[in-house]
Structure formats: structure tokens, C-alpha cells
Scaffold this active site. Structure first.
Site, mmCIF file in Angstrom:
data_model
loop_
_atom_site.group_PDB
_atom_site.id
_atom_site.type_symbol
_atom_site.label_atom_id
_atom_site.label_comp_id
_atom_site.label_asym_id
_atom_site.label_seq_id
_atom_site.Cartn_x
_atom_site.Cartn_y
_atom_site.Cartn_z
ATOM 1 N N HIS A 1 -1.745 13.919 -6.287
ATOM 2 C CA HIS A 1 -0.367 14.053 -5.799
ATOM 3 C C HIS A 1 0.064 15.523 -5.805
ATOM 4 C CE1 HIS A 1 -0.209 9.911 -7.701
ATOM 5 N NE2 HIS A 1 0.186 9.655 -6.476
ATOM 6 N N ARG B 1 -4.560 4.174 -10.693
ATOM 7 C CA ARG B 1 -5.192 2.958 -11.232
ATOM 8 C C ARG B 1 -6.394 3.271 -12.127
ATOM 9 N NH1 ARG B 1 -3.445 0.648 -5.954
ATOM 10 N NH2 ARG B 1 -2.012 -1.043 -6.475
ATOM 11 N N ASP C 1 -6.748 7.539 0.573
ATOM 12 C CA ASP C 1 -6.361 6.273 1.203
ATOM 13 C C ASP C 1 -6.535 6.446 2.713
ATOM 14 O OD1 ASP C 1 -5.476 4.768 -1.154
ATOM 15 O OD2 ASP C 1 -4.002 6.358 -1.305
ATOM 16 N N HIS D 1 -0.789 12.471 -10.567
ATOM 17 C CA HIS D 1 -2.006 13.142 -11.018
ATOM 18 C C HIS D 1 -2.265 14.336 -10.090
ATOM 19 C CE1 HIS D 1 -3.781 11.061 -7.656
ATOM 20 N NE2 HIS D 1 -3.481 9.879 -8.180
HETATM 21 O O1 PAF Z 1 0.027 6.107 -1.143
HETATM 22 C C1 PAF Z 1 1.018 5.718 -1.788
HETATM 23 O O2 PAF Z 1 1.291 6.144 -2.919
HETATM 24 C C2 PAF Z 1 1.924 4.673 -1.165
HETATM 25 O O3 PAF Z 1 1.212 3.768 -0.403
HETATM 26 C C3 PAF Z 1 3.073 5.287 -0.358
HETATM 27 C C4 PAF Z 1 2.570 6.073 0.857
HETATM 28 C C5 PAF Z 1 3.909 6.197 -1.242
HETATM 29 C C6 PAF Z 1 3.990 4.174 0.175
HETATM 30 O O4 PAF Z 1 4.530 3.427 -0.859
#
Ligand code: PAF
Length: 300
Positions: free
Chosen positions: A34, A184, A147, A31
Site C-alpha cells: 500500500h 491476509r 490483484d 503494508h
Molecule cells: O484492493 C483492495 O484493497 C480493494 O479491493 C479496494 C480496491 C480498496 C476496493 O475495496
């Protein structure tokens, strides 16, 4: 754009890339959040590598590994349009071959907040990110502030293990109504989607109180709880006002704070946070000592 699967293919593709190399690890179903990391990586590096791997070891036994959304073709189209150089899509067998038994663990920071409710989650994250780092061997890696605990844990890991990799944390990208972007979010039905805005509304209420001079940690937590209580579909798991460095819960007057929460909307567990007292509301970039030659001249 080259799409590679095995370590051999990755290493060949990586060797051909001009330095510096920026890396964005993802679990796919991309999305705008990213893509903002990819754009940040693109702006600061000569080459960009993205990994797409739904990492089984960071999901608990009752979590959504099987149903986690996936759409590789769409992801590749989006990454191609962003000018990404290499996409690494390892399989679970590439990352965890039979007999696998080595783990990377960050200790204290992973016992609280998400770690308290998702045992083993961060062990899976730190292990896979270490393996991704060793495969891609980037100069810089990019993570989202969304996160926050993951970012804090990975900053610690890079420091503790002396990875020669600069870590850059980029701001949370939100929908127009404030909901933090997350793969999600696709689990939410229309009524839940509307209700999900309560997370950011709660954080904003606490941030407004802080901006107006409120400094008591419990008062800030209480402000979030009050807003969340107004949403019948919200089931609160935790509301936190923590020290951004140690992630320990704060009591009494605060200067800097990580306000964070985890809330179920229906069956979907959502998290969000705001970082108070930091420029741009993100953890500062971490440049390991002695990185000049690597970063400025692209060595190594
Ligand atoms: O944030 C995420 O998408 C995941 O936790 C990561 C950093 C790619 C590790 O799998």
C-alpha cells in the site's frame, strides 16, 4: 493530515486540496505494498487522498469479512509519516445507506479466474471503487499489480464509464523471500508462512521457462503445477496462463500472458501473478481521452 468520515467532511477537505489529486483506495491494515502506491501517488500529484474501508459487498458469505485484519491507529500513523493529505474512513452506512440498490458490473472480465471462485466479488469492488471515485474525484488512482484481475477490471470500468481519472498500476511488492505482500499474510502460522513462498516459486519457474523460450501455454501452466505439487501444505484452486486483455485461458503459443494462481495454504487463500511481455511487468497506465486539461492544469 485530515481524517474524514462523512461525505460532507470529505467534500470540504477535497475542495481545499491543491491539484492534481492522487487517490489510493485501500481496505486498511497497510503494508509496504500500500505504501508503495502512496509513494507513487505522492511523486505524481500535488495532493494525496487515501481511503480505508473494508468493503462488505466484495466478500462472499463464507469469506473473511469479520476477521479481516484492522488497525486504524497504526494505519493513520503510517499515512501521516508518508505525508498523505486526507484519509477517508467511511462507515458501511455512509457507503451503503439503508435502501441501497445500485451496482456497477463489468461483465465478461469478471466471469473467469477470481470471479469464477468468488461470485459477486468484482461487483462489490467496481461498485465501491465507483463510489470512492465519485466522492474523492481524483485526477489519478493507484492500484497494485498483485490483484491483476482487479486492475484489469477497473481499467475496463474507467474506460467504459468515461471516468476522467488516470489509472496507474504499480508493481507487486514482495517480502525478501518472494511472498507477495498482502494483509491476509497475517493469517499464516510460521509453517504456513514458509510454505506460502511456493506461489512465487511456481510463477518464477514458469517465467524462467518463458525467458528460456518456452511459449506453449499449457507447458507454462504445467511448470507451475509441478512446483506447487512439491509443497504438501498447498491446495491449488487454479493455475492460469491467460490473455492479459481478455483474461481468457490461452492455448498453443503465447506472446504476452498473465500467469496467475490461487492457492490455499491451510485455510488462507493466497493469489499471485506475473505479467509476461509487458514493460515492468505491470498493466500500462490508462489515460482517458481528453484528460490534458485535468491532468496538466489540475482542472475539474
Ligand atoms: O484492493 C483492495 O484493497 C480493494 O479491493 C479496494 C480496491 C480498496 C476496493 O475495496
Amino acid at each position: 493530515m485530515r481524517v474524514v468520515r462523512t461525505l460532507d467532511e470529505l467534500r470540504q477537505a477535497r475542495a481545499a486540496l491543491p491539484a492534481t489529486v492522487g487517490f489510493v483506495p485501500t481496505m486498511g491494515y497497510l503494508h509496504e505494498g500500500h505504501l508503495s502506491l502512496v509513494r507513487c501517488a505522492k511523486a505524481e500529484n500535488a495532493s494525496v487522498v487515501v481511503s480505508i474501508f473494508v468493503n462488505p459487498t466484495q466478500f462472499g458469505p463464507d469469506e473473511d469479512l469479520e476477521t479481516y485484519p484492522r488497525d486504524l491507529e497504526r494505519d493513520l500513523r503510517l499515512l501521516e509519516a508518508e505525508g498523505v493529505d486526507v484519509v477517508w474512513t467511511p462507515t458501511p452506512e455512509v457507503m451503503y445507506p439503508s435502501g441501497y440498490q445500485t451496482w456497477v458490473t463489468v461483465e465478461e472480465l469478471t466471469r473467469v479466474l477470481e470471479g469464477a471462485y468468488r461470485p459477486g466479488h468484482f461487483r462489490g469492488v467496481t461498485t465501491v471503487v465507483s463510489k470512492l471515485f465519485l466522492g474523492v474525484w481524483p485526477h489519478r488512482a493507484y492500484f497494485g499489480q498483485k490483484d491483476a484481475q482487479q486492475a484489469r477490471v477497473l481499467l475496463q470500468m474507467v474506460r467504459d464509464l468515461n471516468f476522467p481519472i488516470e489509472v496507474v498500476v504499480c508493481p507487486t511488492v514482495r517480502e525478501p523471500d518472494g511472498l507477495a505482500m498482502s494483509s491476509r499474510n497475517t493469517y499464516l502460522n510460521p509453517e504456513e508462512r514458509r510454505a506460502a513462498t511456493v506461489l512465487y516459486r511456481a510463477l518464477q519457474a514458469a517465467q524462467a521457462a518463458y525467458d528460456a523460450g518456452e511459449r506453449d501455454a499449457e507447458a507454462l501452466r504445467q511448470r507451475m503445477r509441478e512446483v506447487l505439487a512439491q509443497e504438501p501444505l498447498a491446495r491449488v484452486q487454479y493455475v492460469s496462463c491467460a490473455d492479459p486483455d481478455t483474461l481468457q485461458e490461452l492455448h498453443g503459443p503465447v506472446t504476452r500472458a498473465l500467469l496467475s494462481l490461487a492457492v490455499f495454504i491451510g485455510n488462507t487463500r493466497l493469489i499471485d501473478n506475473v505479467l509476461l511481455g509487458y514493460p515492468g511487468g505491470v498493466y500500462p497506465r490508462y489515460t482517458p481521452p481528453g484528460m490534458d486539461a485535468r491532468l496538466r492544469h489540475g482542472l475539474g
